[in-house]
Every structure is written in C-alpha cells, then in structure tokens.
Write an enzyme that holds these catalytic residues in place. Structure first.
Site, PDB file in Angstrom:
ATOM      1  N   ARG A  23       2.523 -49.526 -41.379  1.00 33.55           N
ATOM      2  CA  ARG A  23       2.073 -49.831 -42.739  1.00 33.55           C
ATOM      3  C   ARG A  23       2.602 -51.194 -43.155  1.00 33.55           C
ATOM      4  O   ARG A  23       3.775 -51.509 -42.956  1.00 33.55           O
ATOM      5  CB  ARG A  23       2.557 -48.750 -43.721  1.00 33.55           C
ATOM      6  CG  ARG A  23       1.954 -47.387 -43.409  1.00 33.55           C
ATOM      7  CD  ARG A  23       2.323 -46.321 -44.395  1.00 33.55           C
ATOM      8  NE  ARG A  23       1.788 -45.032 -43.978  1.00 33.55           N
ATOM      9  CZ  ARG A  23       1.993 -43.885 -44.588  1.00 33.55           C
ATOM     10  NH1 ARG A  23       2.737 -43.853 -45.690  1.00 33.55           N
ATOM     11  NH2 ARG A  23       1.473 -42.757 -44.130  1.00 33.55           N
ATOM     12  N   ARG A  60      11.607 -47.530 -46.629  1.00 34.25           N
ATOM     13  CA  ARG A  60      10.264 -48.120 -46.684  1.00 34.25           C
ATOM     14  C   ARG A  60      10.182 -49.198 -45.597  1.00 34.25           C
ATOM     15  O   ARG A  60      10.715 -50.295 -45.759  1.00 34.25           O
ATOM     16  CB  ARG A  60      10.008 -48.726 -48.064  1.00 34.25           C
ATOM     17  CG  ARG A  60       8.550 -49.107 -48.322  1.00 34.25           C
ATOM     18  CD  ARG A  60       8.395 -49.819 -49.662  1.00 34.25           C
ATOM     19  NE  ARG A  60       8.765 -48.984 -50.779  1.00 34.25           N
ATOM     20  CZ  ARG A  60       7.937 -48.183 -51.433  1.00 34.25           C
ATOM     21  NH1 ARG A  60       6.675 -48.118 -51.080  1.00 34.25           N
ATOM     22  NH2 ARG A  60       8.361 -47.463 -52.462  1.00 34.25           N
ATOM     23  N   GLU A 105      10.211 -38.791 -52.059  1.00 37.92           N
ATOM     24  CA  GLU A 105       9.217 -38.098 -51.233  1.00 37.92           C
ATOM     25  C   GLU A 105       9.624 -38.062 -49.758  1.00 37.92           C
ATOM     26  O   GLU A 105       9.984 -39.074 -49.179  1.00 37.92           O
ATOM     27  CB  GLU A 105       7.860 -38.787 -51.362  1.00 37.92           C
ATOM     28  CG  GLU A 105       6.773 -38.150 -50.516  1.00 37.92           C
ATOM     29  CD  GLU A 105       5.514 -38.996 -50.418  1.00 37.92           C
ATOM     30  OE1 GLU A 105       4.811 -38.864 -49.400  1.00 37.92           O
ATOM     31  OE2 GLU A 105       5.244 -39.786 -51.348  1.00 37.92           O
ATOM     32  N   SER A 146       4.090 -34.902 -47.840  1.00 33.54           N
ATOM     33  CA  SER A 146       2.978 -34.657 -48.754  1.00 33.54           C
ATOM     34  C   SER A 146       1.905 -33.902 -47.993  1.00 33.54           C
ATOM     35  O   SER A 146       1.787 -34.031 -46.772  1.00 33.54           O
ATOM     36  CB  SER A 146       2.415 -35.966 -49.325  1.00 33.54           C
ATOM     37  OG  SER A 146       1.809 -36.728 -48.303  1.00 33.54           O
ATOM     38  N   ARG A 164      11.689 -40.797 -42.298  1.00 36.36           N
ATOM     39  CA  ARG A 164      12.411 -40.777 -43.566  1.00 36.36           C
ATOM     40  C   ARG A 164      13.288 -39.537 -43.726  1.00 36.36           C
ATOM     41  O   ARG A 164      14.244 -39.546 -44.498  1.00 36.36           O
ATOM     42  CB  ARG A 164      11.449 -40.896 -44.753  1.00 36.36           C
ATOM     43  CG  ARG A 164      12.177 -41.178 -46.059  1.00 36.36           C
ATOM     44  CD  ARG A 164      11.263 -41.229 -47.256  1.00 36.36           C
ATOM     45  NE  ARG A 164      10.555 -42.493 -47.382  1.00 36.36           N
ATOM     46  CZ  ARG A 164       9.926 -42.879 -48.487  1.00 36.36           C
ATOM     47  NH1 ARG A 164       9.931 -42.097 -49.566  1.00 36.36           N
ATOM     48  NH2 ARG A 164       9.286 -44.024 -48.530  1.00 36.36           N
TER      49      ARG A 164
END
Length: 422
Positions: free
Chosen positions: A261, A276, A348, A351, A387
């Site tokens: 990403r 991140r 988070e 999800s 993460r």
C-alpha cells in the site's frame, strides 16, 4: 457496481445510502437520466431498423421514381440508425461511468457519518494496569529493538521510509502468527490459497480498488499490472466470469499474501514502527455465497476474527463502521480494534466486510438460481496480519523488556518468552 434494477425500482433507498456515506445523491438521478436516454435511443433504433428491413423488400420490387424515392429514404434511415446507435453507446458509457461512482448500497442499521461515527458493538477484555504493576509501558518499536526483532533503519536504507526488516524472534513471531491463522482457517473449512500479488487492471477495478483510491495502489506501468494491498483482490477475481454451484455450500478461501500500500495522504501519521507501512503480510478470508446467506456469513467471519484475537490474548472492541468510512465495495464492515497501551487507545487489527453483489456484478461471477444464473455475494475478513505484532508486543511486555508469547501461539513460534538480546 450496484444493480441498475435496484436503482430504477428504489432510487430513494440508493439516495439515502449516498447521503449516509456523505456522497452525492444527485448521481442517482444522473444515472437514471442517462439510462432513459439509452432506452429512448434503442427504441427508436429498433423501430428504424424494422423500417430498414421492410424498405429493402420494397426497393427490390419498386421501379422508376418510386425506387429512387425509396433509395433516398433508405439512405436517410441508415444515417439516422448510425446516429442512434452511437447515441445509445454514448449513453451506456455515461451511465456505467456514473454507476461506478456510486458506492454499494449500505445495509439497514449501518450508522451514518464518517470515521468517528462508528457504533461500538462489544468490548472484550480489560487493559492491563501498568501503573499498578509498577512500570510504564514501552511502545512496540522500543520493545522490538530491545529484542532485535525489527530493524527500521536498515529497512529505510534498503527500500525507503515505511519499510523494515523483521529479524530473529520478530520473524519467528510473525510466521507463527500467520501459521496459526491459516491453521484456524483450515480447521473451519476454508481452502488455503497463496495468491498472486500482481493483478490485471480489470480485476483491480472489479474488486473496487481503483475507482476512488488509485493513489493508494502501486502500479507497474510497463506491464499494466497492479500490486495488491490484500489477497481479497486476487480472490475476488478467482471465480470471475464463472457460474458457481453452491450445492455444497459457500466457497470459502483463506489467502496468504504479501500486501503493498502506498499510504498516500498519510504523511506524518504513524511514522514510528510498523503500524502503517508499505509492505506487510496477511491472511485474508474470502467467501462467495448466495446473497441470502451473506449476513450470516458476515457474522461467521467476525466470529473467526474473535477466535484469532482470543489466541493473541489482547483486549479489543468490535465496531460497526459508519457508512462514510466503509470503502466503495462494502455494504457493512465490522472492525476489531485492539488496545495499544503505548497510545492508550484502540487501533484496528482486523476488519470484515459484506460486499453483497457489488464485486461479483463487476467481475461477472454468478450462481445457479431459481430464475437462471444470478449474481453471487462476496465477503472478506482479516484473520492475521503484521500489525498483530504491535498488539502482542505491547500487551504482553514485561518490566525486563521480555515479551510473553501468547499460549496459543507458542506451538507455532517455538518459544514461550521473547528475551531481550544481549
């Protein structure tokens, strides 16, 4: 894209979804207008085509001035037919372009609003009281550097900012975590998959990842391929253009992949450590099912995420994500957020999204239904990802800098405790 029939039959529902997302409801009327122009052009086109065919027979029988008149009419009609065909094609292109700008229609009960308008569904576990234990919690990077588990400096030297090396116990912890996640998926009947991380533009677009967020993905222009940010993309394309038989139930897959990403727009956010980053690893669940079963499948995926969070033994909460924070493909999304002691807040970790028929309609994935072939539903959910290491390190740290490995992960990691390096 959404079903044009739904939009035509119940435009107010789609408009309400757009408003809840913070998007423009006027797009609905623009789509309907373009479709009306398409239908009008096609109706006139068909009428003139029928006249063209009858004229052909009349010309063959006609003589003299009548034949010349009929030939002039035939020529004029042919020109009009070409114009109407072009007009219909233009209206189709306009309609479809507008349709791709409309997000999936949200499911009843999804909270309206943006990132901060979520609803907490449940709280699980209690954060540790580090003050009562007599020490201040370190953040994950400080812990990892003491363990020689993460090397950010050399990652940046080799690949630039937001890249890193996992080394030693850090690599073992991640591999153990991912293997535990895949073992759980297999135990629950998911087919394990190691997926491509490069996909064609049609697959990336069909999964809903480049209409609005093209700046978030890496593209190899020379090859016209995209690096995926989740194995959801490849798995969404796996049955593209096929008719699936659900006689034995939904198709459930668990994809293991490296994810990429660009994190465009995240300048200054989470610059420390591996919260991140541009590259990470993930186990992603993906389901194809009858749309009637989609909401129950969504709960199944959430239950599996709960199981995985129980394995790493951290406090967490589950939120019902607000419409404006869903992403274009999702009709509903549940996030599980773990407690990060160094930040005194939930972040988070996983999800799970119910994309209803949005992706499958774009990718042409259907099932055998009572009325012929019908569009299937697709869902996805994270089972384990890099993460998770942040939550494990911070929640299981000890005063001496060691980290207790969660009991469920020990058989996969091969260690009970991560000891600071000398």
């Amino acid at each position: 894209m959404i079903d044009i029939k739904l939009l035509a039959d119940d435009p107010e529902r789609v408009k309400a979804s757009q408003v809840a997302r913070g998007d423009d409801p006027a797009l609905v009327d623009e789509v309907l207008d373009a479709d009306a122009r398409r239908r009008a052009a096609l109706t006139e086109f068909e009428q003139l085509r029928a006249r063209q065919k009858s004229l052909g027979k009349e010309v063959a029988r006609a003589q003299g001035p009548d034949k010349e008149r009929l030939l002039r009419e035939t020529k004029a009609i042919a020109s009009t037919v070409r114009e109407l065909s072009a007009s219909a094609e233009a209206s189709i292109s306009e309609r479809d372009a507008l349709l791709t700008a409309i997000g999936n229609v949200i499911i009843d009960g999804v909270p309206a609003g943006g990132e901060d308008d979520y609803v907490v569904r449940e709280l699980v576990g209690t954060p540790r009281d580090f003050a009562a234990e007599g020490f201040a919690p370190k953040d994950h990077l400080e812990i990892a550097e003491g363990l020689k588990a993460i090397d950010m400096a050399r990652g940046a030297r080799v690949a630039g900012s937001r890249f890193y090396f996992l080394q030693g116990v850090g690599a073992r912890l991640e591999l153990g975590l991912l293997n535990a996640g895949m073992a759980l998926a297999v135990e629950r009947g998911f087919v394990p998959m190691i997926t491509p991380t490069l996909v064609l533009p049609d697959v990336m677009r069909g999964a809903g990842f480049i209409d609005r967020h093209a700046d978030e993905v890496y593209r190899l222009e020379a090859d016209d391929l995209f690096l995926t940010g989740t194995s959801e993309v490849a798995l969404a394309g796996y049955h593209g253009g096929e008719v699936i038989d659900f006689a034995d139930g939904p198709k459930r897959y668990a994809g293991w992949s490296t994810c990429y990403r660009r994190e465009a727009g995240s300048y200054g956010k989470d610059t420390r450590g591996i919260i991140r980053v541009h590259q990470f690893n993930k186990i992603e669940m993906f389901v194809y099912c009858d749309p009637a079963d989609a909401e129950s499948e969504h709960e199944r995926l959430l239950d599996m995420e709960r199981e995985m969070l129980a394995k790493i033994d951290v406090p967490y909460r589950v939120i019902d994500t607000a419409a404006g924070d869903l992403g274009q493909s999702a009709a509903r999304k549940f996030d599980a957020e773990a407690w990060f002691p160094s930040q005194s807040r939930y972040r988070e970790l996983t999800s799970t999204s119910n994309c209803t028929t949005f992706q499958a309609r774009r990718l042409g994935t259907r099932m055998k239904g009572e009325r012929g072939n019908e569009i299937v539903a697709t869902l996805n959910g994270t089972l384990a990802t890099t993460r998770f290491l942040v939550a494990i390190l911070e929640n299981h740290q000890q005063p001496d800098g060691s980290v207790v490995v969660p009991e469920a992960l020990r058989p996969y990691v091969g260690l009970d405790v991560l000891i600071p390096a000398p």
